[in-house]
Scaffold this motif. Structure first.
Motif, PDB file in Angstrom:
ATOM      1  N   ILE A 338       0.835  -1.215   0.000  1.00  0.00           N
ATOM      2  CA  ILE A 338       0.000   0.000   0.000  1.00  0.00           C
ATOM      3  C   ILE A 338       0.865   1.259   0.000  1.00  0.00           C
ATOM      4  O   ILE A 338       0.460   2.292  -0.522  1.00  0.00           O
ATOM      5  CB  ILE A 338      -1.060   0.020   1.146  1.00  0.00           C
ATOM      6  CG1 ILE A 338      -0.428  -0.029   2.522  1.00  0.00           C
ATOM      7  CG2 ILE A 338      -2.096  -1.070   0.948  1.00  0.00           C
ATOM      8  CD1 ILE A 338      -1.446   0.160   3.665  1.00  0.00           C
ATOM      9  N   THR A 339       2.071   1.166   0.566  1.00  0.00           N
ATOM     10  CA  THR A 339       2.954   2.339   0.520  1.00  0.00           C
ATOM     11  C   THR A 339       3.406   2.584  -0.922  1.00  0.00           C
ATOM     12  O   THR A 339       3.318   3.710  -1.435  1.00  0.00           O
ATOM     13  CB  THR A 339       4.187   2.137   1.422  1.00  0.00           C
ATOM     14  OG1 THR A 339       3.748   1.778   2.728  1.00  0.00           O
ATOM     15  CG2 THR A 339       5.038   3.402   1.512  1.00  0.00           C
ATOM     16  N   GLU A 340       3.857   1.511  -1.567  1.00  0.00           N
ATOM     17  CA  GLU A 340       4.438   1.671  -2.913  1.00  0.00           C
ATOM     18  C   GLU A 340       3.360   1.907  -3.974  1.00  0.00           C
ATOM     19  O   GLU A 340       3.551   2.709  -4.884  1.00  0.00           O
ATOM     20  CB  GLU A 340       5.257   0.424  -3.277  1.00  0.00           C
ATOM     21  CG  GLU A 340       6.515   0.314  -2.429  1.00  0.00           C
ATOM     22  CD  GLU A 340       7.267  -1.013  -2.624  1.00  0.00           C
ATOM     23  OE1 GLU A 340       6.933  -1.761  -3.566  1.00  0.00           O
ATOM     24  OE2 GLU A 340       8.173  -1.273  -1.810  1.00  0.00           O
ATOM     25  N   HIS A 341       2.237   1.201  -3.863  1.00  0.00           N
ATOM     26  CA  HIS A 341       1.259   1.230  -4.967  1.00  0.00           C
ATOM     27  C   HIS A 341       0.035   2.087  -4.690  1.00  0.00           C
ATOM     28  O   HIS A 341      -0.576   2.590  -5.629  1.00  0.00           O
ATOM     29  CB  HIS A 341       0.839  -0.196  -5.320  1.00  0.00           C
ATOM     30  CG  HIS A 341       2.004  -1.064  -5.682  1.00  0.00           C
ATOM     31  ND1 HIS A 341       2.839  -0.772  -6.737  1.00  0.00           N
ATOM     32  CD2 HIS A 341       2.516  -2.169  -5.088  1.00  0.00           C
ATOM     33  CE1 HIS A 341       3.813  -1.684  -6.796  1.00  0.00           C
ATOM     34  NE2 HIS A 341       3.636  -2.528  -5.795  1.00  0.00           N
ATOM     35  N   ALA A 342      -0.352   2.217  -3.413  1.00  0.00           N
ATOM     36  CA  ALA A 342      -1.503   3.089  -3.121  1.00  0.00           C
ATOM     37  C   ALA A 342      -1.028   4.468  -2.675  1.00  0.00           C
ATOM     38  O   ALA A 342      -1.771   5.436  -2.748  1.00  0.00           O
ATOM     39  CB  ALA A 342      -2.377   2.453  -2.044  1.00  0.00           C
ATOM     40  N   GLY A 343       0.200   4.555  -2.175  1.00  0.00           N
ATOM     41  CA  GLY A 343       0.676   5.842  -1.665  1.00  0.00           C
ATOM     42  C   GLY A 343       0.161   6.128  -0.262  1.00  0.00           C
ATOM     43  O   GLY A 343      -0.089   7.281   0.100  1.00  0.00           O
ATOM     44  N   VAL A 344       0.000   5.078   0.540  1.00  0.00           N
ATOM     45  CA  VAL A 344      -0.420   5.229   1.937  1.00  0.00           C
ATOM     46  C   VAL A 344       0.432   4.284   2.785  1.00  0.00           C
ATOM     47  O   VAL A 344       0.439   3.076   2.533  1.00  0.00           O
ATOM     48  CB  VAL A 344      -1.916   4.866   2.136  1.00  0.00           C
ATOM     49  CG1 VAL A 344      -2.313   4.989   3.606  1.00  0.00           C
ATOM     50  CG2 VAL A 344      -2.805   5.742   1.266  1.00  0.00           C
ATOM     51  N   ALA A 345       1.141   4.822   3.776  1.00  0.00           N
ATOM     52  CA  ALA A 345       1.986   3.968   4.610  1.00  0.00           C
ATOM     53  C   ALA A 345       1.268   3.598   5.904  1.00  0.00           C
ATOM     54  O   ALA A 345       0.487   4.385   6.449  1.00  0.00           O
ATOM     55  CB  ALA A 345       3.295   4.686   4.946  1.00  0.00           C
ATOM     56  N   ALA A 346       1.528   2.373   6.383  1.00  0.00           N
ATOM     57  CA  ALA A 346       0.983   1.892   7.661  1.00  0.00           C
ATOM     58  C   ALA A 346       2.065   1.047   8.325  1.00  0.00           C
ATOM     59  O   ALA A 346       3.135   0.828   7.756  1.00  0.00           O
ATOM     60  CB  ALA A 346      -0.284   1.078   7.418  1.00  0.00           C
ATOM     61  N   ILE A 347       1.782   0.573   9.515  1.00  0.00           N
ATOM     62  CA  ILE A 347       2.767  -0.221  10.272  1.00  0.00           C
ATOM     63  C   ILE A 347       2.238  -1.643  10.453  1.00  0.00           C
ATOM     64  O   ILE A 347       1.088  -1.821  10.895  1.00  0.00           O
ATOM     65  CB  ILE A 347       3.007   0.413  11.676  1.00  0.00           C
ATOM     66  CG1 ILE A 347       3.536   1.844  11.567  1.00  0.00           C
ATOM     67  CG2 ILE A 347       3.923  -0.461  12.536  1.00  0.00           C
ATOM     68  CD1 ILE A 347       4.981   2.001  11.135  1.00  0.00           C
ATOM     69  N   PRO A 348       3.060  -2.656  10.142  1.00  0.00           N
ATOM     70  CA  PRO A 348       2.614  -4.033  10.380  1.00  0.00           C
ATOM     71  C   PRO A 348       2.563  -4.327  11.883  1.00  0.00           C
ATOM     72  O   PRO A 348       3.527  -4.057  12.601  1.00  0.00           O
ATOM     73  CB  PRO A 348       3.706  -4.876   9.695  1.00  0.00           C
ATOM     74  CG  PRO A 348       4.903  -3.984   9.611  1.00  0.00           C
ATOM     75  CD  PRO A 348       4.410  -2.569   9.572  1.00  0.00           C
ATOM     76  N   VAL A 349       1.451  -4.855  12.335  1.00  0.00           N
ATOM     77  CA  VAL A 349       1.279  -5.084  13.780  1.00  0.00           C
ATOM     78  C   VAL A 349       2.222  -6.177  14.293  1.00  0.00           C
ATOM     79  O   VAL A 349       2.575  -6.202  15.476  1.00  0.00           O
ATOM     80  CB  VAL A 349      -0.216  -5.366  14.094  1.00  0.00           C
ATOM     81  CG1 VAL A 349      -0.408  -5.899  15.506  1.00  0.00           C
ATOM     82  CG2 VAL A 349      -1.021  -4.068  13.923  1.00  0.00           C
ATOM     83  N   SER A 350       2.701  -7.038  13.401  1.00  0.00           N
ATOM     84  CA  SER A 350       3.636  -8.093  13.844  1.00  0.00           C
ATOM     85  C   SER A 350       4.894  -7.494  14.479  1.00  0.00           C
ATOM     86  O   SER A 350       5.562  -8.147  15.281  1.00  0.00           O
ATOM     87  CB  SER A 350       4.025  -9.003  12.673  1.00  0.00           C
ATOM     88  OG  SER A 350       4.657  -8.255  11.663  1.00  0.00           O
ATOM     89  N   ALA A 351       5.202  -6.227  14.156  1.00  0.00           N
ATOM     90  CA  ALA A 351       6.393  -5.579  14.731  1.00  0.00           C
ATOM     91  C   ALA A 351       6.268  -5.398  16.245  1.00  0.00           C
ATOM     92  O   ALA A 351       7.259  -5.109  16.918  1.00  0.00           O
ATOM     93  CB  ALA A 351       6.612  -4.219  14.071  1.00  0.00           C
ATOM     94  N   PHE A 352       5.062  -5.571  16.766  1.00  0.00           N
ATOM     95  CA  PHE A 352       4.830  -5.365  18.197  1.00  0.00           C
ATOM     96  C   PHE A 352       4.809  -6.687  18.967  1.00  0.00           C
ATOM     97  O   PHE A 352       4.284  -6.762  20.077  1.00  0.00           O
ATOM     98  CB  PHE A 352       3.516  -4.608  18.413  1.00  0.00           C
ATOM     99  CG  PHE A 352       3.506  -3.221  17.813  1.00  0.00           C
ATOM    100  CD1 PHE A 352       3.837  -2.110  18.579  1.00  0.00           C
ATOM    101  CD2 PHE A 352       3.189  -3.018  16.478  1.00  0.00           C
ATOM    102  CE1 PHE A 352       3.841  -0.836  18.038  1.00  0.00           C
ATOM    103  CE2 PHE A 352       3.191  -1.745  15.915  1.00  0.00           C
ATOM    104  CZ  PHE A 352       3.529  -0.651  16.702  1.00  0.00           C
ATOM    105  N   TYR A 353       5.361  -7.731  18.373  1.00  0.00           N
ATOM    106  CA  TYR A 353       5.404  -9.048  19.020  1.00  0.00           C
ATOM    107  C   TYR A 353       6.840  -9.549  19.062  1.00  0.00           C
ATOM    108  O   TYR A 353       7.615  -9.305  18.133  1.00  0.00           O
ATOM    109  CB  TYR A 353       4.545 -10.054  18.245  1.00  0.00           C
ATOM    110  CG  TYR A 353       3.059  -9.797  18.415  1.00  0.00           C
ATOM    111  CD1 TYR A 353       2.302 -10.516  19.337  1.00  0.00           C
ATOM    112  CD2 TYR A 353       2.414  -8.814  17.664  1.00  0.00           C
ATOM    113  CE1 TYR A 353       0.947 -10.265  19.510  1.00  0.00           C
ATOM    114  CE2 TYR A 353       1.055  -8.551  17.827  1.00  0.00           C
ATOM    115  CZ  TYR A 353       0.329  -9.285  18.748  1.00  0.00           C
ATOM    116  OH  TYR A 353      -1.005  -9.034  18.925  1.00  0.00           O
ATOM    117  N   ALA A 354       7.160 -10.304  20.121  1.00  0.00           N
ATOM    118  CA  ALA A 354       8.494 -10.884  20.237  1.00  0.00           C
ATOM    119  C   ALA A 354       8.639 -12.101  19.335  1.00  0.00           C
ATOM    120  O   ALA A 354       9.716 -12.363  18.800  1.00  0.00           O
ATOM    121  CB  ALA A 354       8.756 -11.285  21.691  1.00  0.00           C
TER     122      ALA A 354
END
Ligand code: PMP
Ligand code: GLN
Length: 393
Positions: A338-354
């Motif tokens: 979505i960042t590259e093709h829609a032009g909207v950035a978000a954060i993957p929630v998996s980054a908040f897990y060990a």
């Protein structure tokens, strides 16, 4: 060459930096990293500018300017009825990030167990581990992120030194309720453990939800360090002014950590933040009301597009389930796409897990102008149109 610190060698660059860089590269609307796209209150910014010019630019006192410590104590009283001593019970830090590290340094000895909730903010685990703490992770489950009472009780042991509690919670917007907090308080008393409470989003709570600091519960004031952030409370995230409130004995230890981390924090910013904390109640309620409207706008728009949008009672963030799109990839792939093709950035929630994270959620920040949120929704609509649903990016 010898291996440098092995824990830091294993720590990657934060996902917020990575996604913000990708957003810039693709000229995307950045709904990733949580920062408002408007300035904070003009009078606070002006006060900081004025303060630079009155020749008080040398080291301020190590625990913070007296006027800011007083303002933090007054805010504790005004909003929560807490009695905090402005002399011994407040420590000013360079952002809540430093406050978290200083509080953990104040309390953890190698081998101590530290209870944390997953999903968890990205600085917690590396710092606990650097200090030799042993993380005991308790997982909250979507969509309600309710406290799993039995799992929490099982995570406590005679070796538990503290719980690190983030409410309102990043990324999921959960605000712990009184029943959950009472249960946590009982465990802390039973095991004679401390609490470090990351409450940076304390004023970003959307009615009818109410923020209750754990510190206000019976027996908690003497074992709790409560952290706030001017960056969040005044929409000035780059300022990095944080404050810790707590009992003198614990603040004294956190101050010893602070003296080895940064020692002090820019005096002009401290003076401006003191002015901010003394603002009328209307400022604080308007902040929450304004953000609630943005949350509602983004939530309705995302739902309309086909995301499963989870409830969020506080913070800057909405969690959205993208599994309805049949996208061929996990959350990080979706965020890249979505960042590259829609032009909207978000954060993957998996980054908040060990480990072993859910892979179907992304976090969108709604602390943006309404026109920007609308434009982001239009861009997402174009990209996620039916004929594009199986695109992998
Ligand atoms: N804790 C949480 C949960 C956060 O989301 C943030 C975001 N920046 C911080 C701490 C850090 O706050 P600060 O910018 O004041 O260091
Ligand atoms: N707290 C911010 C967020 O969750 C990020 C802060 C940072 O970039 N370190 O988006």
């Amino acid at each position: 060459m010898k291996t440098a610190n092995f824990l830091l060698s294993q720590t990657g660059t934060t996902i917020f930096t990575l996604m913000s860089a990708l957003a810039v590269q693709h000229d995307a609307i950045n709904l990733g990293q949580g920062f408002p796209d408007t300035e904070g209150p003009a009078d606070i910014v002006q006060a900081a500018a004025d303060a630079l010019l009155d020749q008080r630019n040398q080291y301020p006192p190590m625990t913070g300017l007296a006027e800011l410590r007083q303002a933090v104590a007054d805010a504790n009283k005004r909003f929560y009825g807490l009695n905090i001593d402005p002399q011994s019970g407040v420590l000013v830090t360079s952002g809540a990030t430093e406050a978290i590290t200083a509080c953990l340094m104040a309390l953890i000895n190698p081998g101590d167990e530290v209870v944390l909730f997953e999903p968890l903010y990205d600085t917690y685990l590396p710092v606990v581990r650097l200090l030799g703490g042993i993380a005991k992770l308790v997982r909250l489950a979507p969509p309600q992120w309710a406290l799993p009472f039995d799992d929490l009780a099982a995570a406590f042991s005679p070796r538990t030194k503290l719980i690190l509690l983030n409410s309102p919670m990043n990324p999921c917007g959960k605000v712990f309720n009184e029943i959950e907090l009472s249960y946590i308080a009982d465990l802390l008393e039973q095991y004679d453990a401390y609490a470090v409470c990351d409450e940076v989003y304390e004023h970003l709570v959307f009615p009818p939800a109410v923020h209750i600091p754990l510190m206000t519960l019976a027996g908690m004031a003497e074992r709790t360090l409560r952290i706030g952030s001017a960056g969040k409370t005044f929409s000035l995230t780059g300022w990095k002014v944080g404050y810790v409130s707590g009992p003198g004995a614990l603040i004294e230890l956190a101050a010893k950590a602070h003296q080895n981390l940064t020692f002090t924090t820019a005096p002009n910013l401290q003076r401006a933040v003191a002015l901010g904390l003394n603002k009328s109640d209307d400022y604080f309620s308007d902040l929450a009301t304004g953000l609630a409207a943005k949350r509602d706008l983004l939530a309705a728009g995302l739902k309309n597009l086909g995301f499963g949008v989870l409830p969020a009672d506080g913070s800057y963030f909405l969690t959205a389930d993208f599994s309805g799109f049949g996208f061929n990839g996990v959350d990080i792939d979706f965020c890249r796409a979505i960042t590259e093709h829609a032009g909207v950035a978000a954060i993957p929630v998996s980054a908040f897990y060990a480990s072993d994270p859910p892979l179907n959620y992304v976090r969108f920040a709604f602390c943006k102008r309404e026109a920007v949120l609308q434009e982001a929704l239009s861009r997402l609509a174009r990209y996620l149109a039916p004929e594009a649903l199986t695109r992998t990016g």
